[in-house]
Design an enzyme around this catalytic site. Structure first.
Site, mmCIF file in Angstrom:
data_model
loop_
_atom_site.group_PDB
_atom_site.id
_atom_site.type_symbol
_atom_site.label_atom_id
_atom_site.label_comp_id
_atom_site.label_asym_id
_atom_site.label_seq_id
_atom_site.Cartn_x
_atom_site.Cartn_y
_atom_site.Cartn_z
ATOM 1 N N SER A 1 32.537 32.997 40.110
ATOM 2 C CA SER A 1 32.032 33.622 41.189
ATOM 3 C C SER A 1 30.645 34.236 40.829
ATOM 4 C CB SER A 1 32.772 34.718 41.663
ATOM 5 O OG SER A 1 34.225 34.000 42.164
ATOM 6 N N GLU B 1 40.854 33.333 47.656
ATOM 7 C CA GLU B 1 40.084 32.509 46.450
ATOM 8 C C GLU B 1 40.900 33.086 45.186
ATOM 9 O OE1 GLU B 1 36.046 32.604 44.727
ATOM 10 O OE2 GLU B 1 36.013 31.081 46.088
ATOM 11 N N TYR C 1 42.495 31.565 41.298
ATOM 12 C CA TYR C 1 42.172 30.866 40.251
ATOM 13 C C TYR C 1 43.069 30.826 39.121
ATOM 14 C CZ TYR C 1 40.057 35.203 38.732
ATOM 15 O OH TYR C 1 39.709 36.653 38.507
#
Length: 294
Positions: free
Chosen positions: A81, A292, A294
């Site tokens: 990011s 989002e 991960y």
């Protein structure tokens, strides 16, 4: 509310790909966590040619480690990011910053192994040249809605895009500007990335930060304190913030964190006689629910 479709059409996407990356130069690399902290996190700033890499807050850049994988092919870029607003790191044009945790782990045989991309970035020196892809992502982009409210929920380096969000918000006209509330979960105070900056942003009474330190704090019943526990503590105030009609919810961090967050929202909604599934669906349909992991 802004026209979401129009905003999406203006998002720069995948200008550089795996086979044809943009070569960027490392401008600076500073460690964010103290030396005695178990987690090593770096703030890496790179520079690129004029106008070569337009991006928006909430997008990511890809970094490919050098060498070949076990199949003899070039490594696939890892996405990170972007940790600054569209004007660049500290307002310096043609730059962007990444927040990178050095990944070190044990293999099945017990040997120590290092994440290729994270270690490349954490070890990068000013002047080094690296291949970069992207910009990637459209679902997590911050819309230009100064009057909207923003609920940001992060764990660890998941806070990176929210630094860019806060920087962008600070440039919007103060009159009529909406509120921003960050819930930030980390292990210790040493892991509280960008702490001085959050403190500076919080000089604005409409910007708020709520921390959860899982290794240093406990809930009332003796469990480790996680970000969802702080959310539960916020109670009716938090639910009212989400139900305000003009609030965007952004969640970013390690995969699985969303489970506890959903449970916290569910408990708050149930206590208020509200259907959380219906409220969440309402947010999604309005383009105000962003996840989002991960």
């Amino acid at each position: 509310m802004a026209d979401v479709a129009q905003v999406e059409r203006e998002i720069p996407l995948n200008l550089y790909r795996h086979g044809a990356p943009l070569i960027v130069r490392v401008l600076a690399n500073r460690r964010l966590t103290p030396l005695d902290c178990a987690n090593e996190v770096h703030h890496v700033t790179v520079q690129f040619p004029d106008g070569a890499f337009p991006f928006l807050e909430g997008q990511s850049a890809g970094m490919a480690p050098p060498g070949l994988n076990a199949r003899g092919r070039a490594h696939v870029p890892r996405l990170y990011s972007i940790a600054c607003d569209r004007d660049g790191e500290a307002g310096l044009a043609n730059t962007l910053s990444l927040c990178v945790k050095r990944v070190v782990f044990k293999t099945e045989s017990g040997n120590e192994a290092h994440g290729l991309a994270s270690n490349m970035l954490c070890d990068a020196q000013p002047g080094d040249e690296l291949p970069m892809t992207g910009p990637a992502g459209r679902e997590f982009v911050l819309p230009d809605e100064p009057t909207a409210n923003y609920l940001l929920i992060a764990t660890g380096t998941g806070v990176a895009p929210f630094r860019g969000f806060a920087e962008r918000r600070a440039k919007w006209p103060q009159e009529g500007r909406g509120k921003m509330w960050l819930f930030f979960g980390v292990q210790t105070h040493g892991d509280a990335l960008y702490g001085d900056e959050w403190q500076a942003f919080a000089q604005d009474p409409d910007f708020r930060v709520t921390y959860a330190f899982s290794r240093e704090e406990q809930t009332a019943d003796g469990r480790r304190m996680y970000v969802q526990d702080r959310m539960r503590e916020a109670g009716e105030e938090l639910l009212a913030f989400v139900r305000g009609g003009n609030t965007h919810v952004y969640i970013c961090g390690i995969k699985g964190m969303e489970v506890g967050i959903e449970e916290a929202f569910g408990a708050l909604a149930q206590a208020a006689g509200v259907s959380w599934p219906e409220l969440r669906q309402e947010l999604r349909l309005a383009g105000r629910w962003h996840l989002e992991v991960y």
